[in-house]
Design an enzyme around this catalytic site. Structure first.
Site, short mmCIF file in Angstrom:
data_model
loop_
_atom_site.label_atom_id
_atom_site.label_comp_id
_atom_site.label_asym_id
_atom_site.label_seq_id
_atom_site.Cartn_x
_atom_site.Cartn_y
_atom_site.Cartn_z
N THR A 141 -15.15 75.49 215.08
CA THR A 141 -14.29 75.05 216.52
C THR A 141 -14.86 74.25 217.21
OG1 THR A 141 -13.36 77.38 216.05
CG2 THR A 141 -12.90 76.09 218.09
N LYS B 36 -16.94 78.34 225.14
CA LYS B 36 -17.14 76.95 224.56
C LYS B 36 -15.65 76.55 224.39
CE LYS B 36 -17.99 76.23 220.28
NZ LYS B 36 -17.19 76.29 219.11
N LYS C 78 -6.02 75.77 216.64
CA LYS C 78 -7.10 76.83 217.09
C LYS C 78 -7.15 77.00 218.55
CE LYS C 78 -10.31 79.77 216.82
NZ LYS C 78 -11.82 79.42 215.95
#
Length: 288
Positions: A97, A240, A172
């Site tokens: 990701t 993150k 995502k």
């Protein structure tokens, strides 16, 4: 069956690479910690490479699942990076990701070298990786995706091409935005039940059968009640990811007020020492 390299053997990559070997693919692995790669080979019988470039050499597909933008750049184009070992026509599949920006940057470099590139972040957590039941959202050239999809199927419950390069990463982000608000709502609901003197198990049994039901409620309510947060995706990684979402929203004009607030709640969890707790630990800050 394909010759596959797998780069990055963390809690997700280790079982994902194992599923590839289990499907009969010829798998070579690389990890920054060689001991982890050796442990994987002892369990699944594949090969271990000394560098990402060595792992990628002669591979039809190179899968990566590393940490962040900088890690991915290093694995792809750093000294001994995978791109230097890949031949023309090979396809790089990135399960990390990361930002859509770094995805497009690396996809462009790959294209200049005659290498395919599919961004393919996953959702489903450690359990999904171990059980081969991940949701995989992809971006890239349709021809590259069509070649890679049967290989990705080794650990996918669903795999879909969402659009051109970067579309997988953007999807995502949608996933992480939805989870952030959902877990906060669940945390508040369960904490409210506690304060009201209700049985969490009884409350969940009733409300999970209606519109409030969710995967998080069904699978995390018991551990949340017991203050156990060693399941699944860590708070550090969630922050993150939410940082990527918020930065992207600044560029595209999307409004993410709940996401921004929950990101700060996760910051509080980090300050409590919970950086490695799973994302359901949002309830812990309500109990202080």
């Amino acid at each position: 069956m394909a010759r596959v390299a797998f780069l990055g053997l963390g809690v997700m990559g280790f079982p994902m690479a194992g599923h590839l070997a289990g499907r009969g693919h010829e798998v070579t692995v690389w990890n920054r910690s060689p001991a982890k790669a050796q442990a994987w080979a002892e369990k699944y019988g594949g090969k271990v490479a000394a560098t990402a470039a060595d792992a990628a050499r002669n591979a039809d597909f190179v899968m990566a699942c590393v940490g962040n933008d900088d890690d991915l750049r290093q694995v792809c184009i750093g000294p001994d990076g995978a791109f230097s070992g890949m031949g023309q026509g090979a396809v790089f599949v990135d399960h990390t990701t990361v930002s859509a920006a770094v995805t497009r940057e690396l996809a462009g470099i790959a294209a200049d070298q005659g290498i395919g590139f599919v961004d393919a972040p996953v959702s489903g957590g450690q359990a999904g990786a171990e059980n081969g039941q991940l949701s995989v959202m992809c971006g890239g050239d349709p021809a590259d995706y069509s070649r890679a999809e049967p290989v990705i199927a080794a650990y996918a419950k669903i795999c879909r091409l969402m659009g051109p390069s970067g579309a997988g990463q953007l999807t995502k982000m949608c996933n992480q935005i939805a989870i952030a608000g959902l877990v906060q709502g669940l945390s508040e609901s369960l904490n409210f039940a506690e304060k009201a003197g209700l049985s969490i198990s009884d409350v969940v049994e009733v409300i999970s059968q209606g519109a409030a039901g969710s995967w998080q409620m069904q699978n995390r309510h018991k551990t949340m009640e017991e203050n156990r947060f060693d399941f699944g995706f860590a708070v550090d990684w969630m922050r993150k990811d939410l940082g990527i979402c918020l930065a992207t929203a600044e560029d595209n004009g999307a409004s993410l007020p709940v996401t921004a607030l929950v990101d700060q709640f996760y910051k509080e969890v980090q300050q409590m020492g919970g950086g490695r707790w799973d994302t359901s630990s949002l309830i812990a800050r309500l109990r202080r």
